[in-house]
Scaffold this motif. Structure first.
Motif: not given
Length: 76
Positions: A1-3, A30-31, A35
């Motif tokens: 999970m990359a922000l 996010k991915d 968001i």
């Protein structure tokens, strides 16, 4: 999970008097999916310094700000 936080100029508008309205969107991804988003707006008047502006904003302002537009703005 990359922000990831990303800022993009998503709206540029030239008004009747030559002012350039700029909207920057600050995105949170996010991915790869958005968001969250917030906006920042600022206005540039004909003849303003464009040194710290995005290249797209500079190109549009330079095209819109003819010597006649700048002179007319300064007389109002």
């Amino acid at each position: 999970m990359a922000l990831i936080e990303q800022s993009v100029i998503d709206q540029i508008e030239v008004t009747r008097n030559g002012s350039v309205n700029v909207r920057r969107a600050d995105l949170i991804l996010k991915d790869g999916a958005e968001i969250g988003k917030t906006y920042h707006r600022h206005v540039l008047s004909p003849g303003d310094d464009l040194a710290n502006e995005d290249a797209k904003v500079v190109a549009i302002a330079q095209a819109a700000w003819t010597p006649g537009v700048i002179a007319a703005y300064k007389t109002n």
